[in-house]
Design a protein around this motif. Structure first.
Motif, PDB file in Angstrom:
ATOM      1  N   PHE A 173     -50.042  39.684  34.727  1.00 20.23           N
ATOM      2  CA  PHE A 173     -51.218  40.551  34.813  1.00 20.23           C
ATOM      3  C   PHE A 173     -51.221  41.540  33.655  1.00 20.23           C
ATOM      4  N   ALA A 174     -52.395  42.135  33.386  1.00 17.19           N
ATOM      5  CA  ALA A 174     -52.449  43.288  32.484  1.00 17.19           C
ATOM      6  C   ALA A 174     -51.721  44.414  33.198  1.00 17.19           C
ATOM      7  N   ALA A 175     -50.913  45.155  32.455  1.00 19.99           N
ATOM      8  CA  ALA A 175     -50.121  46.227  33.063  1.00 19.99           C
ATOM      9  C   ALA A 175     -50.975  47.456  33.329  1.00 19.99           C
ATOM     10  N   PRO A 176     -50.707  48.117  34.438  1.00 20.90           N
ATOM     11  CA  PRO A 176     -51.333  49.416  34.653  1.00 20.90           C
ATOM     12  C   PRO A 176     -50.739  50.421  33.661  1.00 20.90           C
ATOM     13  N   PRO A 177     -51.316  51.603  33.539  1.00 21.07           N
ATOM     14  CA  PRO A 177     -50.774  52.603  32.615  1.00 21.07           C
ATOM     15  C   PRO A 177     -49.288  52.879  32.886  1.00 21.07           C
ATOM     16  N   PRO A 178     -48.544  53.291  31.860  1.00 23.28           N
ATOM     17  CA  PRO A 178     -47.097  53.517  31.992  1.00 23.28           C
ATOM     18  C   PRO A 178     -46.698  54.509  33.085  1.00 23.28           C
ATOM     19  N   ASP A 179     -47.580  55.435  33.447  1.00 18.56           N
ATOM     20  CA  ASP A 179     -47.231  56.420  34.472  1.00 18.56           C
ATOM     21  C   ASP A 179     -47.350  55.862  35.894  1.00 18.56           C
ATOM     22  N   VAL A 180     -47.801  54.618  36.033  1.00 16.58           N
ATOM     23  CA  VAL A 180     -47.895  53.982  37.351  1.00 16.58           C
ATOM     24  C   VAL A 180     -46.570  53.279  37.630  1.00 16.58           C
ATOM     25  N   ALA A 181     -45.839  53.772  38.610  1.00 21.17           N
ATOM     26  CA  ALA A 181     -44.501  53.259  38.916  1.00 21.17           C
ATOM     27  C   ALA A 181     -44.495  52.202  40.021  1.00 21.17           C
ATOM     28  N   ALA A 182     -45.592  52.103  40.780  1.00 24.43           N
ATOM     29  CA  ALA A 182     -45.663  51.129  41.877  1.00 24.43           C
ATOM     30  C   ALA A 182     -47.117  50.729  42.090  1.00 24.43           C
ATOM     31  N   VAL A 183     -47.300  49.505  42.558  1.00 18.87           N
ATOM     32  CA  VAL A 183     -48.635  48.990  42.865  1.00 18.87           C
ATOM     33  C   VAL A 183     -48.584  48.253  44.199  1.00 18.87           C
ATOM     34  N   ASP A 184     -49.751  47.949  44.735  1.00 22.42           N
ATOM     35  CA  ASP A 184     -49.850  47.104  45.912  1.00 22.42           C
ATOM     36  C   ASP A 184     -50.053  45.674  45.415  1.00 22.42           C
ATOM     37  N   VAL A 185     -49.387  44.718  46.027  1.00 21.48           N
ATOM     38  CA  VAL A 185     -49.466  43.311  45.625  1.00 21.48           C
ATOM     39  C   VAL A 185     -50.108  42.528  46.761  1.00 21.48           C
ATOM     40  N   TYR A 186     -51.215  41.834  46.445  1.00 21.38           N
ATOM     41  CA  TYR A 186     -51.872  40.987  47.441  1.00 21.38           C
ATOM     42  C   TYR A 186     -51.508  39.530  47.172  1.00 21.38           C
ATOM     43  N   ILE A 187     -50.989  38.858  48.194  1.00 19.14           N
ATOM     44  CA  ILE A 187     -50.683  37.434  48.120  1.00 19.14           C
ATOM     45  C   ILE A 187     -51.475  36.754  49.235  1.00 19.14           C
TER      46      ILE A 187
END
Length: 182
Positions: free
Chosen positions: A156-170
């Motif tokens: 994926f395209a990376a979120p900005p560097p200050d984003v340390a965690a994301v939600d992952v939908y599978i």
């Protein structure tokens, strides 16, 4: 090719744009250098599992475990394993289980996406310049036998560097909240 991936992934972040636009262009394509064919392996050790959840596919009970969510410059790679306890000679067929639609190519994991809650962005699977998803593909003939696992991946395209965690939908497993990016 990295430049092509970065250019295409720029469209994976959107505000008011059509969220399916980046995905629809690649349907029907299955071959390509960017496709990653999963290989049967043992499930990840418990200390390397970032999140896991059970899912069901017909008579098959599955365990889906996220084992890697890593940033590399402007991209993020997700690896996850799928294992089954189904007692079958062939095992569970991966096919289109994680695809955007049942009639998608020969099976891929292009239905997986990331949510950056901090910036309210949805990150779709990247596509290369030939409209092949940068993800595990050609999964129509991939079977997971009981006690084994398939390792699947998506970029994926990376979120900005200050984003340390994301939600992952599978697909079929739901949303894995607050998965750390390494």
């Amino acid at each position: 090719m990295a430049t092509a991936v970065v250019l295409v992934t720029a469209g994976c972040q959107f505000g008011g744009e059509d969220p399916g636009a980046a995905v629809r262009g690649g349907q029907g394509t299955t071959a390509g250098a960017s496709s990653v064919k999963p290989v049967p392996v043992s499930p990840a050790p418990p200390d390397r599992v970032l999140a896991k959840r059970e899912a069901v596919s017909g008579e098959n009970k599955l365990e889906i475990a996220i084992t890697l969510l890593a940033r590399q410059e402007r991209l993020v790679t997700l690896n996850f394993t799928v294992s089954t306890t189904t007692d079958s000679t062939l095992g569970w067929q991966v096919g289109n289980f994680f695809a955007t639609s049942p009639d998608n190519d020969n099976g891929s994991v292009n239905g997986v996406y990331l949510i950056d809650p901090k910036n309210a962005k949805k990150h779709l699977v990247a596509y290369d310049s030939e409209q092949h998803c940068v993800c595990s593909a050609n999964l129509g003939g991939q079977f997971v036998k009981p006690g084994g696992a398939a390792v699947l991946s998506a970029t994926f395209a990376a979120p900005p560097p200050d984003v340390a965690a994301v939600d992952v939908y599978i697909p079929h497993a739901g949303m894995f909240k607050n998965v750390p990016i390494s």
